[in-house]
Design a protein around this motif. Structure first.
Motif, PDB file in Angstrom:
ATOM      1  N   PRO A  45       0.714  -1.264  -0.106  1.00  0.00           N
ATOM      2  CA  PRO A  45       0.110   0.074   0.138  1.00  0.00           C
ATOM      3  C   PRO A  45       1.021   1.098   0.120  1.00  0.00           C
ATOM      4  CG  PRO A  45       0.066  -0.909   2.257  1.00  0.00           C
ATOM      5  CD  PRO A  45       0.741  -1.971   1.235  1.00  0.00           C
ATOM      6  N   ALA A  46       0.341   2.212  -0.437  1.00  0.00           N
ATOM      7  CA  ALA A  46       0.990   3.625  -0.413  1.00  0.00           C
ATOM      8  C   ALA A  46       1.059   4.053   1.182  1.00  0.00           C
ATOM      9  CB  ALA A  46       0.276   4.668  -1.093  1.00  0.00           C
ATOM     10  N   GLU A  47       2.482   4.498   1.228  1.00  0.00           N
ATOM     11  CA  GLU A  47       2.734   4.810   2.794  1.00  0.00           C
ATOM     12  C   GLU A  47       3.087   6.319   2.825  1.00  0.00           C
ATOM     13  OE1 GLU A  47       5.703   2.691   4.559  1.00  0.00           O
ATOM     14  OE2 GLU A  47       5.197   0.577   3.545  1.00  0.00           O
ATOM     15  N   PRO A  48       2.671   7.243   3.931  1.00  0.00           N
ATOM     16  CA  PRO A  48       3.201   8.429   3.731  1.00  0.00           C
ATOM     17  C   PRO A  48       5.100   8.586   3.656  1.00  0.00           C
ATOM     18  CG  PRO A  48       1.678   7.937   5.602  1.00  0.00           C
ATOM     19  CD  PRO A  48       1.790   6.758   4.898  1.00  0.00           C
ATOM     20  N   VAL A  49       4.878   9.614   3.190  1.00  0.00           N
ATOM     21  CA  VAL A  49       6.692   9.710   2.861  1.00  0.00           C
ATOM     22  C   VAL A  49       7.389   9.549   4.295  1.00  0.00           C
ATOM     23  CG1 VAL A  49       8.455  11.346   2.287  1.00  0.00           C
ATOM     24  CG2 VAL A  49       6.700  10.942   0.654  1.00  0.00           C
ATOM     25  N   GLY A  50       6.959  10.383   5.327  1.00  0.00           N
ATOM     26  CA  GLY A  50       7.652  10.022   6.644  1.00  0.00           C
ATOM     27  C   GLY A  50       7.619   8.433   7.112  1.00  0.00           C
ATOM     28  N   VAL A  51       6.778   7.806   6.969  1.00  0.00           N
ATOM     29  CA  VAL A  51       6.768   6.622   7.312  1.00  0.00           C
ATOM     30  C   VAL A  51       7.609   5.642   6.313  1.00  0.00           C
ATOM     31  CG1 VAL A  51       5.286   4.433   7.704  1.00  0.00           C
ATOM     32  CG2 VAL A  51       4.442   6.628   8.299  1.00  0.00           C
ATOM     33  N   ALA A  52       7.320   6.146   5.112  1.00  0.00           N
ATOM     34  CA  ALA A  52       8.033   5.330   3.966  1.00  0.00           C
ATOM     35  C   ALA A  52       9.641   5.391   4.314  1.00  0.00           C
ATOM     36  CB  ALA A  52       7.858   5.600   2.661  1.00  0.00           C
ATOM     37  N   GLY A  53       9.758   6.765   4.386  1.00  0.00           N
ATOM     38  CA  GLY A  53      11.357   7.057   4.559  1.00  0.00           C
ATOM     39  C   GLY A  53      11.952   6.516   5.769  1.00  0.00           C
ATOM     40  N   ASP A  55      10.981   3.700   6.833  1.00  0.00           N
ATOM     41  CA  ASP A  55      10.975   2.376   6.473  1.00  0.00           C
ATOM     42  C   ASP A  55      11.906   1.675   5.439  1.00  0.00           C
ATOM     43  OD1 ASP A  55      10.040  -0.167   7.135  1.00  0.00           O
ATOM     44  OD2 ASP A  55       8.261  -0.043   5.959  1.00  0.00           O
ATOM     45  N   GLY A  56      12.932   2.630   5.204  1.00  0.00           N
ATOM     46  CA  GLY A  56      13.795   2.313   4.169  1.00  0.00           C
ATOM     47  C   GLY A  56      13.839   2.754   2.483  1.00  0.00           C
ATOM     48  N   PHE A  57      12.503   3.460   2.354  1.00  0.00           N
ATOM     49  CA  PHE A  57      12.351   3.987   1.079  1.00  0.00           C
ATOM     50  C   PHE A  57      13.619   5.068   0.703  1.00  0.00           C
ATOM     51  CE2 PHE A  57      10.828   6.248  -2.855  1.00  0.00           C
ATOM     52  CZ  PHE A  57      10.151   5.180  -3.478  1.00  0.00           C
ATOM     53  N   PRO A  58      14.255   4.833  -0.380  1.00  0.00           N
ATOM     54  CA  PRO A  58      15.349   5.873  -0.503  1.00  0.00           C
ATOM     55  C   PRO A  58      15.089   7.621  -1.080  1.00  0.00           C
ATOM     56  CG  PRO A  58      14.995   4.492  -2.702  1.00  0.00           C
ATOM     57  CD  PRO A  58      14.072   4.190  -1.546  1.00  0.00           C
ATOM     58  N   LEU A  59      14.412   8.161  -0.104  1.00  0.00           N
ATOM     59  CA  LEU A  59      13.993   9.619  -0.400  1.00  0.00           C
ATOM     60  C   LEU A  59      15.391  10.399  -0.729  1.00  0.00           C
ATOM     61  CD1 LEU A  59      11.374  10.172   2.340  1.00  0.00           C
ATOM     62  CD2 LEU A  59      10.892   9.879  -0.200  1.00  0.00           C
ATOM     63  N   ALA A  60      16.343  10.082  -0.263  1.00  0.00           N
ATOM     64  CA  ALA A  60      17.370  10.816  -0.343  1.00  0.00           C
ATOM     65  C   ALA A  60      17.977  10.584  -1.822  1.00  0.00           C
ATOM     66  CB  ALA A  60      18.678  10.558   0.558  1.00  0.00           C
ATOM     67  N   ASP A  61      17.773   9.745  -2.479  1.00  0.00           N
ATOM     68  CA  ASP A  61      18.016   9.482  -3.978  1.00  0.00           C
ATOM     69  C   ASP A  61      17.154  10.376  -4.777  1.00  0.00           C
ATOM     70  OD1 ASP A  61      19.827   7.581  -2.920  1.00  0.00           O
ATOM     71  OD2 ASP A  61      18.680   6.006  -3.657  1.00  0.00           O
ATOM     72  N   LEU A  62      15.928  10.753  -4.197  1.00  0.00           N
ATOM     73  CA  LEU A  62      15.079  11.547  -4.950  1.00  0.00           C
ATOM     74  C   LEU A  62      14.820  13.068  -4.564  1.00  0.00           C
ATOM     75  CD1 LEU A  62      12.123   8.737  -4.818  1.00  0.00           C
ATOM     76  CD2 LEU A  62      13.755   9.287  -6.782  1.00  0.00           C
ATOM     77  N   LEU A  63      14.804  13.075  -3.273  1.00  0.00           N
ATOM     78  CA  LEU A  63      14.730  14.565  -2.878  1.00  0.00           C
ATOM     79  C   LEU A  63      15.955  14.896  -1.927  1.00  0.00           C
ATOM     80  CD1 LEU A  63      11.225  14.037  -1.391  1.00  0.00           C
ATOM     81  CD2 LEU A  63      11.862  15.169  -3.428  1.00  0.00           C
ATOM     82  N   SER A  64      16.262  16.182  -1.726  1.00  0.00           N
ATOM     83  CA  SER A  64      17.106  16.683  -0.602  1.00  0.00           C
ATOM     84  C   SER A  64      16.786  16.412   0.583  1.00  0.00           C
ATOM     85  CB  SER A  64      17.409  18.258  -1.070  1.00  0.00           C
ATOM     86  OG  SER A  64      16.256  18.908  -0.586  1.00  0.00           O
ATOM     87  N   GLU A  65      17.554  16.476   1.466  1.00  0.00           N
ATOM     88  CA  GLU A  65      17.278  16.362   2.859  1.00  0.00           C
ATOM     89  C   GLU A  65      16.099  17.327   3.358  1.00  0.00           C
ATOM     90  OE1 GLU A  65      19.169  16.306   7.407  1.00  0.00           O
ATOM     91  OE2 GLU A  65      20.592  15.628   5.668  1.00  0.00           O
ATOM     92  N   VAL A  66      16.177  18.713   2.910  1.00  0.00           N
ATOM     93  CA  VAL A  66      15.433  19.617   3.128  1.00  0.00           C
ATOM     94  C   VAL A  66      13.843  19.305   2.738  1.00  0.00           C
ATOM     95  CG1 VAL A  66      14.663  22.277   2.807  1.00  0.00           C
ATOM     96  CG2 VAL A  66      16.959  21.342   3.655  1.00  0.00           C
ATOM     97  N   GLN A  67      13.752  18.885   1.649  1.00  0.00           N
ATOM     98  CA  GLN A  67      12.667  18.522   0.777  1.00  0.00           C
ATOM     99  C   GLN A  67      12.109  17.454   1.508  1.00  0.00           C
ATOM    100  OE1 GLN A  67      14.422  18.069  -2.958  1.00  0.00           O
ATOM    101  NE2 GLN A  67      13.417  19.928  -3.984  1.00  0.00           N
ATOM    102  N   LEU A  71       8.262  17.485   3.646  1.00  0.00           N
ATOM    103  CA  LEU A  71       6.868  16.703   3.204  1.00  0.00           C
ATOM    104  C   LEU A  71       6.702  15.823   4.490  1.00  0.00           C
ATOM    105  CD1 LEU A  71       8.079  15.004  -0.373  1.00  0.00           C
ATOM    106  CD2 LEU A  71       6.197  16.911   0.308  1.00  0.00           C
ATOM    107  N   ALA A  72       7.471  15.294   5.229  1.00  0.00           N
ATOM    108  CA  ALA A  72       7.303  14.707   6.647  1.00  0.00           C
ATOM    109  C   ALA A  72       6.725  15.534   7.434  1.00  0.00           C
ATOM    110  CB  ALA A  72       8.717  14.126   7.143  1.00  0.00           C
ATOM    111  N   ALA A  73       7.217  16.714   7.594  1.00  0.00           N
ATOM    112  CA  ALA A  73       6.435  17.651   8.281  1.00  0.00           C
ATOM    113  C   ALA A  73       5.019  18.253   8.183  1.00  0.00           C
ATOM    114  CB  ALA A  73       7.383  19.033   8.633  1.00  0.00           C
ATOM    115  N   LEU A  74       4.914  18.176   6.789  1.00  0.00           N
ATOM    116  CA  LEU A  74       3.471  18.399   6.178  1.00  0.00           C
ATOM    117  C   LEU A  74       2.629  17.541   6.573  1.00  0.00           C
ATOM    118  CD1 LEU A  74       1.405  20.121   4.453  1.00  0.00           C
ATOM    119  CD2 LEU A  74       2.464  18.602   2.632  1.00  0.00           C
TER     120      LEU A  74
END
Length: 90
Positions: A45-53, A55-67, A71-74
């Motif tokens: 299932p689709a997971e909120p970015v904060g949870v997915a990040g 849980d190991g989703f490679p957000l750093a490969d897609l977004l800067s740490e600030v971005q 998104l997690a704060a939002l």
């Protein structure tokens, strides 16, 4: 048998006003038999970015740490707002 989890999809949505509305990520799960043959494959299932990040989703490969943090704060702020609205309504 062994099941492995792989990043699959990153989804970002904007509202009609052009404002960021949310972001989610999905993982693909692959189960292989002992001889390596695939016996199962499904998309989670689709997971909120904060949870997915977390849980190991490679957000750093897609977004800067600030971005990614924004998104997690939002998502955290929306969850807090929704909980407050539910308390006020109940």
């Amino acid at each position: 048998m062994q099941t492995t989890k792989h990043p699959y999809e990153f989804l970002v949505r904007w509202d009609r006003g052009g404002n960021l509305a949310g972001a989610h990520a999905q993982f693909r799960y692959v189960t292989r038999s002992d001889d390596g043959a695939i016996v199962g494959d499904f998309i989670g299932p689709a997971e909120p970015v904060g949870v997915a990040g977390a849980d190991g989703f490679p957000l750093a490969d897609l977004l800067s740490e600030v971005q990614a943090s924004a998104l997690a704060a939002l998502e955290a702020a929306r969850a807090e707002r929704d909980a407050a609205l539910a308390r006020a309504a109940g």
